[in-house]
Each structure stands twice: as structure tokens, then as C-alpha cells.
Motif scaffolding. Structure first.
Motif, PDB file in Angstrom:
ATOM      1  N   THR A   1     -51.609 -15.244  29.125  1.00 46.16           N
ATOM      2  CA  THR A   1     -50.195 -14.881  29.256  1.00 46.16           C
ATOM      3  C   THR A   1     -49.545 -14.753  27.883  1.00 46.16           C
ATOM      4  O   THR A   1     -48.806 -13.803  27.623  1.00 46.16           O
ATOM      5  CB  THR A   1     -49.443 -15.917  30.115  1.00 46.16           C
ATOM      6  OG1 THR A   1     -50.080 -15.992  31.387  1.00 46.16           O
ATOM      7  CG2 THR A   1     -47.992 -15.545  30.281  1.00 46.16           C
ATOM      8  N   LEU A   2     -49.827 -15.700  26.993  1.00 47.13           N
ATOM      9  CA  LEU A   2     -49.285 -15.622  25.638  1.00 47.13           C
ATOM     10  C   LEU A   2     -49.862 -14.417  24.907  1.00 47.13           C
ATOM     11  O   LEU A   2     -49.135 -13.693  24.229  1.00 47.13           O
ATOM     12  CB  LEU A   2     -49.572 -16.910  24.853  1.00 47.13           C
ATOM     13  CG  LEU A   2     -49.055 -16.915  23.419  1.00 47.13           C
ATOM     14  CD1 LEU A   2     -47.525 -16.840  23.389  1.00 47.13           C
ATOM     15  CD2 LEU A   2     -49.551 -18.135  22.670  1.00 47.13           C
ATOM     16  N   ARG A   3     -51.168 -14.188  25.061  1.00 46.82           N
ATOM     17  CA  ARG A   3     -51.802 -13.037  24.400  1.00 46.82           C
ATOM     18  C   ARG A   3     -51.147 -11.735  24.849  1.00 46.82           C
ATOM     19  O   ARG A   3     -50.823 -10.872  24.034  1.00 46.82           O
ATOM     20  CB  ARG A   3     -53.307 -13.023  24.698  1.00 46.82           C
ATOM     21  CG  ARG A   3     -54.034 -11.880  24.014  1.00 46.82           C
ATOM     22  CD  ARG A   3     -55.562 -11.920  24.165  1.00 46.82           C
ATOM     23  NE  ARG A   3     -56.022 -12.233  25.500  1.00 46.82           N
ATOM     24  CZ  ARG A   3     -56.568 -13.398  25.860  1.00 46.82           C
ATOM     25  NH1 ARG A   3     -56.712 -14.382  24.984  1.00 46.82           N
ATOM     26  NH2 ARG A   3     -56.972 -13.582  27.107  1.00 46.82           N
ATOM     27  N   ALA A   4     -50.907 -11.594  26.147  1.00 48.75           N
ATOM     28  CA  ALA A   4     -50.258 -10.383  26.663  1.00 48.75           C
ATOM     29  C   ALA A   4     -48.847 -10.244  26.107  1.00 48.75           C
ATOM     30  O   ALA A   4     -48.407  -9.135  25.757  1.00 48.75           O
ATOM     31  CB  ALA A   4     -50.233 -10.410  28.189  1.00 48.75           C
ATOM     32  N   HIS A   5     -48.129 -11.358  26.004  1.00 48.56           N
ATOM     33  CA  HIS A   5     -46.771 -11.312  25.445  1.00 48.56           C
ATOM     34  C   HIS A   5     -46.801 -10.875  23.981  1.00 48.56           C
ATOM     35  O   HIS A   5     -46.010 -10.025  23.567  1.00 48.56           O
ATOM     36  CB  HIS A   5     -46.073 -12.665  25.574  1.00 48.56           C
ATOM     37  CG  HIS A   5     -44.769 -12.694  24.844  1.00 48.56           C
ATOM     38  ND1 HIS A   5     -43.655 -12.044  25.325  1.00 48.56           N
ATOM     39  CD2 HIS A   5     -44.426 -13.229  23.653  1.00 48.56           C
ATOM     40  CE1 HIS A   5     -42.666 -12.193  24.448  1.00 48.56           C
ATOM     41  NE2 HIS A   5     -43.110 -12.916  23.435  1.00 48.56           N
ATOM     42  N   VAL A   6     -47.705 -11.449  23.202  1.00 44.90           N
ATOM     43  CA  VAL A   6     -47.793 -11.102  21.778  1.00 44.90           C
ATOM     44  C   VAL A   6     -48.172  -9.627  21.616  1.00 44.90           C
ATOM     45  O   VAL A   6     -47.614  -8.921  20.771  1.00 44.90           O
ATOM     46  CB  VAL A   6     -48.759 -12.035  21.027  1.00 44.90           C
ATOM     47  CG1 VAL A   6     -49.039 -11.530  19.620  1.00 44.90           C
ATOM     48  CG2 VAL A   6     -48.201 -13.460  20.983  1.00 44.90           C
ATOM     49  N   GLU A   7     -49.099  -9.150  22.439  1.00 44.10           N
ATOM     50  CA  GLU A   7     -49.477  -7.731  22.367  1.00 44.10           C
ATOM     51  C   GLU A   7     -48.293  -6.825  22.700  1.00 44.10           C
ATOM     52  O   GLU A   7     -48.063  -5.807  22.034  1.00 44.10           O
ATOM     53  CB  GLU A   7     -50.656  -7.456  23.291  1.00 44.10           C
ATOM     54  CG  GLU A   7     -51.949  -8.069  22.780  1.00 44.10           C
ATOM     55  CD  GLU A   7     -53.095  -7.984  23.769  1.00 44.10           C
ATOM     56  OE1 GLU A   7     -52.923  -7.422  24.878  1.00 44.10           O
ATOM     57  OE2 GLU A   7     -54.187  -8.484  23.430  1.00 44.10           O
ATOM     58  N   ALA A   8     -47.511  -7.200  23.701  1.00 44.12           N
ATOM     59  CA  ALA A   8     -46.308  -6.429  24.037  1.00 44.12           C
ATOM     60  C   ALA A   8     -45.289  -6.488  22.897  1.00 44.12           C
ATOM     61  O   ALA A   8     -44.635  -5.490  22.585  1.00 44.12           O
ATOM     62  CB  ALA A   8     -45.691  -6.942  25.338  1.00 44.12           C
ATOM     63  N   SER A   9     -45.177  -7.652  22.267  1.00 43.55           N
ATOM     64  CA  SER A   9     -44.267  -7.804  21.124  1.00 43.55           C
ATOM     65  C   SER A   9     -44.676  -6.897  19.975  1.00 43.55           C
ATOM     66  O   SER A   9     -43.830  -6.248  19.347  1.00 43.55           O
ATOM     67  CB  SER A   9     -44.228  -9.260  20.648  1.00 43.55           C
ATOM     68  OG  SER A   9     -43.619 -10.077  21.608  1.00 43.55           O
ATOM     69  N   VAL A  10     -45.975  -6.851  19.696  1.00 49.34           N
ATOM     70  CA  VAL A  10     -46.470  -5.989  18.613  1.00 49.34           C
ATOM     71  C   VAL A  10     -46.122  -4.533  18.908  1.00 49.34           C
ATOM     72  O   VAL A  10     -45.634  -3.811  18.033  1.00 49.34           O
ATOM     73  CB  VAL A  10     -47.996  -6.174  18.409  1.00 49.34           C
ATOM     74  CG1 VAL A  10     -48.565  -5.100  17.502  1.00 49.34           C
ATOM     75  CG2 VAL A  10     -48.283  -7.557  17.853  1.00 49.34           C
ATOM     76  N   ARG A  11     -46.341  -4.105  20.151  1.00 52.42           N
ATOM     77  CA  ARG A  11     -46.000  -2.718  20.508  1.00 52.42           C
ATOM     78  C   ARG A  11     -44.499  -2.456  20.352  1.00 52.42           C
ATOM     79  O   ARG A  11     -44.089  -1.418  19.857  1.00 52.42           O
ATOM     80  CB  ARG A  11     -46.458  -2.414  21.939  1.00 52.42           C
ATOM     81  CG  ARG A  11     -47.959  -2.244  22.061  1.00 52.42           C
ATOM     82  CD  ARG A  11     -48.370  -1.700  23.425  1.00 52.42           C
ATOM     83  NE  ARG A  11     -48.078  -2.616  24.515  1.00 52.42           N
ATOM     84  CZ  ARG A  11     -48.856  -3.642  24.871  1.00 52.42           C
ATOM     85  NH1 ARG A  11     -49.961  -3.888  24.215  1.00 52.42           N
ATOM     86  NH2 ARG A  11     -48.505  -4.401  25.889  1.00 52.42           N
ATOM     87  N   ARG A  12     -43.683  -3.422  20.768  1.00 47.46           N
ATOM     88  CA  ARG A  12     -42.228  -3.268  20.673  1.00 47.46           C
ATOM     89  C   ARG A  12     -41.798  -3.184  19.198  1.00 47.46           C
ATOM     90  O   ARG A  12     -40.955  -2.372  18.831  1.00 47.46           O
ATOM     91  CB  ARG A  12     -41.557  -4.452  21.379  1.00 47.46           C
ATOM     92  CG  ARG A  12     -40.121  -4.278  21.675  1.00 47.46           C
ATOM     93  CD  ARG A  12     -39.469  -5.371  22.524  1.00 47.46           C
ATOM     94  NE  ARG A  12     -40.247  -6.526  22.900  1.00 47.46           N
ATOM     95  CZ  ARG A  12     -40.817  -6.712  24.101  1.00 47.46           C
ATOM     96  NH1 ARG A  12     -40.707  -5.801  25.045  1.00 47.46           N
ATOM     97  NH2 ARG A  12     -41.490  -7.813  24.368  1.00 47.46           N
ATOM     98  N   ILE A  13     -42.381  -4.022  18.356  1.00 45.09           N
ATOM     99  CA  ILE A  13     -42.048  -4.031  16.923  1.00 45.09           C
ATOM    100  C   ILE A  13     -42.481  -2.727  16.265  1.00 45.09           C
ATOM    101  O   ILE A  13     -41.718  -2.117  15.503  1.00 45.09           O
ATOM    102  CB  ILE A  13     -42.686  -5.252  16.228  1.00 45.09           C
ATOM    103  CG1 ILE A  13     -42.024  -6.543  16.724  1.00 45.09           C
ATOM    104  CG2 ILE A  13     -42.593  -5.133  14.707  1.00 45.09           C
ATOM    105  CD1 ILE A  13     -42.817  -7.808  16.429  1.00 45.09           C
ATOM    106  N   LEU A  14     -43.701  -2.266  16.567  1.00 40.64           N
ATOM    107  CA  LEU A  14     -44.184  -1.003  15.990  1.00 40.64           C
ATOM    108  C   LEU A  14     -43.336   0.177  16.460  1.00 40.64           C
ATOM    109  O   LEU A  14     -43.032   1.078  15.672  1.00 40.64           O
ATOM    110  CB  LEU A  14     -45.658  -0.784  16.339  1.00 40.64           C
ATOM    111  CG  LEU A  14     -46.637  -1.748  15.666  1.00 40.64           C
ATOM    112  CD1 LEU A  14     -48.051  -1.523  16.195  1.00 40.64           C
ATOM    113  CD2 LEU A  14     -46.590  -1.625  14.148  1.00 40.64           C
ATOM    114  N   ALA A  15     -42.935   0.175  17.719  1.00 40.68           N
ATOM    115  CA  ALA A  15     -42.071   1.247  18.229  1.00 40.68           C
ATOM    116  C   ALA A  15     -40.726   1.248  17.513  1.00 40.68           C
ATOM    117  O   ALA A  15     -40.206   2.310  17.141  1.00 40.68           O
ATOM    118  CB  ALA A  15     -41.870   1.098  19.736  1.00 40.68           C
ATOM    119  N   ALA A  16     -40.174   0.073  17.289  1.00 40.12           N
ATOM    120  CA  ALA A  16     -38.890  -0.019  16.584  1.00 40.12           C
ATOM    121  C   ALA A  16     -39.020   0.487  15.149  1.00 40.12           C
ATOM    122  O   ALA A  16     -38.152   1.217  14.657  1.00 40.12           O
ATOM    123  CB  ALA A  16     -38.377  -1.459  16.595  1.00 40.12           C
TER     124      ALA A  16
END
Length: 118
Positions: A92-107
Motif C-alpha cells: 500500500t505504501l509502495r503504491a502510494h509512493v509510486e502515485a506520488s512520484v507520478r504526480r510530482i513528475l506531472a507537476a
């Protein structure tokens, strides 16, 4: 940026920066915010000194935050190690961090800090 304050009418048990009620429920669900959630200083701020740096980073991410901010570079190795180690055992944490990375890169892409080749 999520504050270190405690909003007792929302979540009396946690500072906002460590509160899934504030980050996930109020900010993301109720207000519809889908941008990058950045912590307030998790390094030298007096409000977080009772918690080890590694635990601060994990608590913020587990609450739904995306980007850990610390003004104390000496805390970065402990914070990074804790997150990498926790990710290995916690899908669950790994999935959250991966989503965070995508959100940061998109921004970053949106504001021109990263250029993607199509």
C-alpha cells in the motif's frame, strides 16, 4: 503545503501533516485537490522533534502526503532509508509512493521543469 498545526475539530489526535483525515479526506476527497501535497518542515521544526526523522517521513506519506520537506539535510539519509525499507514490505505504501512520484513528475512537466519527448 500541509501545516504542522493540529486542527482539533478535524483530527485532535494528529498534526495536520500526519493526518489522513486532513490530507486524504478533507483536502483530496472533500476539496478535490489532486495536486502535490508537500509537508511543512519535518527537519528542524520544534513541533516534530519528539518523533525520529525516519518516522516523520513515513507518517507523512502514510497520511497521504507526496513530498517530504526538510531543512535539515542530515535527516535525508534516515528518511530515505526508512521509506525505501518500508516500501519493500508494504504494498500500500509502495503504491502510494509510486502515485506520488507520478504526480510530482506531472507537476514538474506542467510548469516546464521536465520536458517529455513524445
Amino acid at each position: 503545503m500541509i501545516s504542522l498545526a493540529t486542527y482539533t475539530r478535524m483530527d485532535p489526535a494528529h498534526q495536520a501533516v500526519f493526518s489522513p483525515i486532513v490530507i486524504e479526506d478533507a483536502l483530496r476527497r472533500d476539496l478535490g485537490f489532486d495536486g502535490v501535497v508537500i509537508s511543512d518542515d519535518l527537519g528542524n521544526a520544534a513541533a516534530v522533534q519528539s518523533m525520529p526523522p525516519a518516522q516523520r517521513a513515513l507518517a507523512f506519506l502514510r497520511a497521504g502526503g507526496d513530498l517530504v520537506l526538510t531543512v535539515n539535510a542530515e535527516h535525508i539519509p534516515a528518511m530515505t532509508s526508512a521509506v525505501l525499507n518500508a516500501e519493500r514490505d508494504q504494498p500500500t505504501l509502495r503504491a502510494h509512493v509510486e502515485a506520488s512520484v507520478r504526480r510530482i513528475l506531472a507537476a514538474k512537466t506542467t510548469v516546464g521543469l521536465i520536458h517529455c519527448a513524445n
